[in-house]
Write a protein that holds these residues in place. Structure first.
Motif, PDB file in Angstrom:
ATOM      1  N   TYR A 140       0.822  -1.205   0.000  1.00  0.00           N
ATOM      2  CA  TYR A 140       0.000   0.000   0.000  1.00  0.00           C
ATOM      3  C   TYR A 140       0.857   1.256   0.000  1.00  0.00           C
ATOM      4  CZ  TYR A 140      -4.281  -2.612   0.867  1.00  0.00           C
ATOM      5  OH  TYR A 140      -5.349  -3.451   0.736  1.00  0.00           O
ATOM      6  N   ASP A 141       0.416   2.236  -0.742  1.00  0.00           N
ATOM      7  CA  ASP A 141       0.933   3.589  -0.594  1.00  0.00           C
ATOM      8  C   ASP A 141       0.213   4.211   0.598  1.00  0.00           C
ATOM      9  OD1 ASP A 141       0.855   4.049  -4.184  1.00  0.00           O
ATOM     10  OD2 ASP A 141       2.479   3.296  -2.901  1.00  0.00           O
ATOM     11  N   MET A 142       0.979   4.850   1.464  1.00  0.00           N
ATOM     12  CA  MET A 142       0.421   5.356   2.710  1.00  0.00           C
ATOM     13  C   MET A 142       0.557   6.865   2.800  1.00  0.00           C
ATOM     14  SD  MET A 142      -0.542   2.543   4.167  1.00  0.00           S
ATOM     15  CE  MET A 142      -0.961   3.225   5.779  1.00  0.00           C
ATOM     16  N   GLY A 143      -0.316   7.463   3.579  1.00  0.00           N
ATOM     17  CA  GLY A 143      -0.229   8.904   3.739  1.00  0.00           C
ATOM     18  C   GLY A 143      -0.870   9.385   5.021  1.00  0.00           C
ATOM     19  N   TRP A 144      -0.500  10.589   5.382  1.00  0.00           N
ATOM     20  CA  TRP A 144      -1.149  11.310   6.477  1.00  0.00           C
ATOM     21  C   TRP A 144      -1.864  12.525   5.900  1.00  0.00           C
ATOM     22  CZ3 TRP A 144      -1.560   9.533  11.315  1.00  0.00           C
ATOM     23  CH2 TRP A 144      -0.661   8.549  11.749  1.00  0.00           C
ATOM     24  N   TYR A 145      -3.125  12.647   6.246  1.00  0.00           N
ATOM     25  CA  TYR A 145      -3.932  13.793   5.870  1.00  0.00           C
ATOM     26  C   TYR A 145      -4.324  14.519   7.156  1.00  0.00           C
ATOM     27  CZ  TYR A 145      -4.625  12.029   1.090  1.00  0.00           C
ATOM     28  OH  TYR A 145      -4.452  11.604  -0.199  1.00  0.00           O
ATOM     29  N   ARG A 146      -4.755  15.762   7.005  1.00  0.00           N
ATOM     30  CA  ARG A 146      -5.280  16.478   8.154  1.00  0.00           C
ATOM     31  C   ARG A 146      -6.458  17.349   7.720  1.00  0.00           C
ATOM     32  NH1 ARG A 146      -0.220  20.646   9.369  1.00  0.00           N
ATOM     33  NH2 ARG A 146      -0.552  22.050   7.585  1.00  0.00           N
TER      34      ARG A 146
ATOM     35  N   LYS B 144       3.426  24.291  14.840  1.00  0.00           N
ATOM     36  CA  LYS B 144       2.856  25.630  14.811  1.00  0.00           C
ATOM     37  C   LYS B 144       1.367  25.552  15.099  1.00  0.00           C
ATOM     38  CE  LYS B 144       6.034  26.886  11.046  1.00  0.00           C
ATOM     39  NZ  LYS B 144       6.116  27.405   9.649  1.00  0.00           N
ATOM     40  N   PRO B 145       0.770  26.627  15.590  1.00  0.00           N
ATOM     41  CA  PRO B 145      -0.684  26.602  15.834  1.00  0.00           C
ATOM     42  C   PRO B 145      -1.478  26.213  14.581  1.00  0.00           C
ATOM     43  CG  PRO B 145       0.288  28.484  16.924  1.00  0.00           C
ATOM     44  CD  PRO B 145       1.383  27.856  16.107  1.00  0.00           C
ATOM     45  N   GLU B 146      -0.987  26.581  13.424  1.00  0.00           N
ATOM     46  CA  GLU B 146      -1.705  26.238  12.192  1.00  0.00           C
ATOM     47  C   GLU B 146      -1.620  24.757  11.836  1.00  0.00           C
ATOM     48  OE1 GLU B 146       0.589  28.655  12.614  1.00  0.00           O
ATOM     49  OE2 GLU B 146       1.854  28.882  10.808  1.00  0.00           O
ATOM     50  N   ASP B 147      -0.849  23.983  12.577  1.00  0.00           N
ATOM     51  CA  ASP B 147      -0.831  22.535  12.401  1.00  0.00           C
ATOM     52  C   ASP B 147      -1.987  21.859  13.132  1.00  0.00           C
ATOM     53  OD1 ASP B 147       2.731  22.689  12.694  1.00  0.00           O
ATOM     54  OD2 ASP B 147       1.580  22.456  10.840  1.00  0.00           O
ATOM     55  N   THR B 148      -2.726  22.627  13.912  1.00  0.00           N
ATOM     56  CA  THR B 148      -3.857  22.077  14.650  1.00  0.00           C
ATOM     57  C   THR B 148      -4.893  21.510  13.690  1.00  0.00           C
ATOM     58  OG1 THR B 148      -3.539  23.565  16.527  1.00  0.00           O
ATOM     59  CG2 THR B 148      -5.755  22.639  16.210  1.00  0.00           C
ATOM     60  N   ALA B 149      -5.228  20.249  13.885  1.00  0.00           N
ATOM     61  CA  ALA B 149      -6.173  19.558  12.996  1.00  0.00           C
ATOM     62  C   ALA B 149      -6.383  18.140  13.504  1.00  0.00           C
ATOM     63  CB  ALA B 149      -5.632  19.524  11.572  1.00  0.00           C
ATOM     64  N   VAL B 150      -7.340  17.471  12.895  1.00  0.00           N
ATOM     65  CA  VAL B 150      -7.458  16.024  13.056  1.00  0.00           C
ATOM     66  C   VAL B 150      -6.600  15.387  11.966  1.00  0.00           C
ATOM     67  CG1 VAL B 150      -8.981  14.032  13.057  1.00  0.00           C
ATOM     68  CG2 VAL B 150      -9.767  16.208  14.027  1.00  0.00           C
ATOM     69  N   TYR B 151      -5.735  14.485  12.374  1.00  0.00           N
ATOM     70  CA  TYR B 151      -4.821  13.830  11.440  1.00  0.00           C
ATOM     71  C   TYR B 151      -5.317  12.406  11.164  1.00  0.00           C
ATOM     72  CZ  TYR B 151      -1.483  17.628  11.711  1.00  0.00           C
ATOM     73  OH  TYR B 151      -0.871  18.861  11.607  1.00  0.00           O
ATOM     74  N   TYR B 152      -5.348  12.076   9.881  1.00  0.00           N
ATOM     75  CA  TYR B 152      -5.878  10.785   9.439  1.00  0.00           C
ATOM     76  C   TYR B 152      -4.798   9.980   8.718  1.00  0.00           C
ATOM     77  CZ  TYR B 152     -10.454  12.926  10.165  1.00  0.00           C
ATOM     78  OH  TYR B 152     -11.558  13.544  10.709  1.00  0.00           O
ATOM     79  N   CYS B 153      -4.778   8.725   9.004  1.00  0.00           N
ATOM     80  CA  CYS B 153      -3.931   7.763   8.295  1.00  0.00           C
ATOM     81  C   CYS B 153      -4.709   7.251   7.078  1.00  0.00           C
ATOM     82  CB  CYS B 153      -3.596   6.622   9.248  1.00  0.00           C
ATOM     83  SG  CYS B 153      -2.559   5.318   8.563  1.00  0.00           S
ATOM     84  N   HIS B 154      -4.027   7.108   5.970  1.00  0.00           N
ATOM     85  CA  HIS B 154      -4.675   6.707   4.715  1.00  0.00           C
ATOM     86  C   HIS B 154      -3.835   5.654   4.020  1.00  0.00           C
ATOM     87  CE1 HIS B 154      -5.477   7.309   0.303  1.00  0.00           C
ATOM     88  NE2 HIS B 154      -6.725   7.224   0.755  1.00  0.00           N
ATOM     89  N   ALA B 155      -4.520   4.675   3.443  1.00  0.00           N
ATOM     90  CA  ALA B 155      -3.842   3.628   2.675  1.00  0.00           C
ATOM     91  C   ALA B 155      -4.542   3.466   1.335  1.00  0.00           C
ATOM     92  CB  ALA B 155      -3.876   2.307   3.444  1.00  0.00           C
ATOM     93  N   GLU B 156      -3.774   3.282   0.290  1.00  0.00           N
ATOM     94  CA  GLU B 156      -4.388   3.065  -1.015  1.00  0.00           C
ATOM     95  C   GLU B 156      -3.526   2.135  -1.863  1.00  0.00           C
ATOM     96  OE1 GLU B 156      -4.648   7.022  -2.713  1.00  0.00           O
ATOM     97  OE2 GLU B 156      -2.853   6.653  -3.904  1.00  0.00           O
ATOM     98  N   ARG B 157      -4.207   1.453  -2.750  1.00  0.00           N
ATOM     99  CA  ARG B 157      -3.527   0.637  -3.764  1.00  0.00           C
ATOM    100  C   ARG B 157      -4.059   1.043  -5.127  1.00  0.00           C
ATOM    101  NH1 ARG B 157      -2.833  -5.649  -3.063  1.00  0.00           N
ATOM    102  NH2 ARG B 157      -1.675  -5.235  -4.948  1.00  0.00           N
ATOM    103  N   ARG B 158      -3.144   1.223  -6.041  1.00  0.00           N
ATOM    104  CA  ARG B 158      -3.503   1.587  -7.408  1.00  0.00           C
ATOM    105  C   ARG B 158      -2.935   0.567  -8.381  1.00  0.00           C
ATOM    106  NH1 ARG B 158      -5.471   6.763  -8.191  1.00  0.00           N
ATOM    107  NH2 ARG B 158      -5.550   8.010  -6.273  1.00  0.00           N
ATOM    108  N   LEU B 159      -3.607   0.458  -9.516  1.00  0.00           N
ATOM    109  CA  LEU B 159      -3.142  -0.383 -10.609  1.00  0.00           C
ATOM    110  C   LEU B 159      -3.144   0.472 -11.859  1.00  0.00           C
ATOM    111  CD1 LEU B 159      -2.250  -3.192 -11.564  1.00  0.00           C
ATOM    112  CD2 LEU B 159      -4.667  -3.689 -12.032  1.00  0.00           C
ATOM    113  N   PHE B 160      -1.967   0.689 -12.381  1.00  0.00           N
ATOM    114  CA  PHE B 160      -1.810   1.542 -13.570  1.00  0.00           C
ATOM    115  C   PHE B 160      -2.493   2.896 -13.359  1.00  0.00           C
ATOM    116  CE2 PHE B 160      -1.934  -2.880 -15.340  1.00  0.00           C
ATOM    117  CZ  PHE B 160      -0.577  -2.976 -15.563  1.00  0.00           C
ATOM    118  N   GLY B 161      -2.379   3.404 -12.138  1.00  0.00           N
ATOM    119  CA  GLY B 161      -2.928   4.716 -11.838  1.00  0.00           C
ATOM    120  C   GLY B 161      -4.372   4.723 -11.380  1.00  0.00           C
ATOM    121  N   ASP B 162      -5.067   3.632 -11.576  1.00  0.00           N
ATOM    122  CA  ASP B 162      -6.469   3.573 -11.143  1.00  0.00           C
ATOM    123  C   ASP B 162      -6.543   3.103  -9.698  1.00  0.00           C
ATOM    124  OD1 ASP B 162      -7.486   2.340 -14.371  1.00  0.00           O
ATOM    125  OD2 ASP B 162      -7.452   4.389 -13.615  1.00  0.00           O
TER     126      ASP B 162
END
Length: 120
Positions: free
Chosen positions: A32-38, A86-104
């Motif tokens: 999986y490609d992984m990421g952090w979102y907020r 920084k104060p502007e980093d305040t947020a809810v942070y989410y872990c994300h996982a995705e799998r793609r095949l040829f970009g889809d």
């Protein structure tokens, strides 16, 4: 199916640091490609940092040089080291996982989120 559980959020003063963790259950975490979102109040969810299955990383301009994303495939874990907060980093942070095949997009999964609050 992948279940993601974040931990490590909390309240910290500006200039401080936190380390977020994301524990993944299920198989094939390393694929999986992984990421952090907020998402801050009244703002859209945004990508903070991402790491591909091959280990390539990228960061939003707002956190570059301060945050570091990493993964441990042996532990099915994703991390986000956040320094010089920084104060502007305040947020809810989410872990994300995705799998793609040829970009889809084949699959994607989200954690429940962890609150990060940075006081000034």
């Amino acid at each position: 199916q992948v279940q993601l559980v974040e931990s490590g959020g909390g309240l910290v003063q500006a200039g401080g640091f936190l380390r977020l963790s994301c524990a993944a259950s299920g198989s094939a975490f390393s694929r999986y490609d992984m990421g952090w979102y907020r998402q801050a109040p009244e703002k859209q969810r945004e990508l903070v940092a991402a790491i591909s299955s091959g280990g390539t990383t990228n960061y939003s301009d707002s956190v570059k040089g301060r945050f570091t994303i990493s993964r441990d495939n042996g532990k099915n874990a994703l991390y986000l080291q956040m320094n010089s907060l920084k104060p502007e980093d305040t947020a809810v942070y989410y872990c994300h996982a995705e799998r793609r095949l040829f970009g889809d997009l084949l699959y994607e999964f989200w954690g429940q989120g962890t609150q990060v609050t940075v006081s000034s």
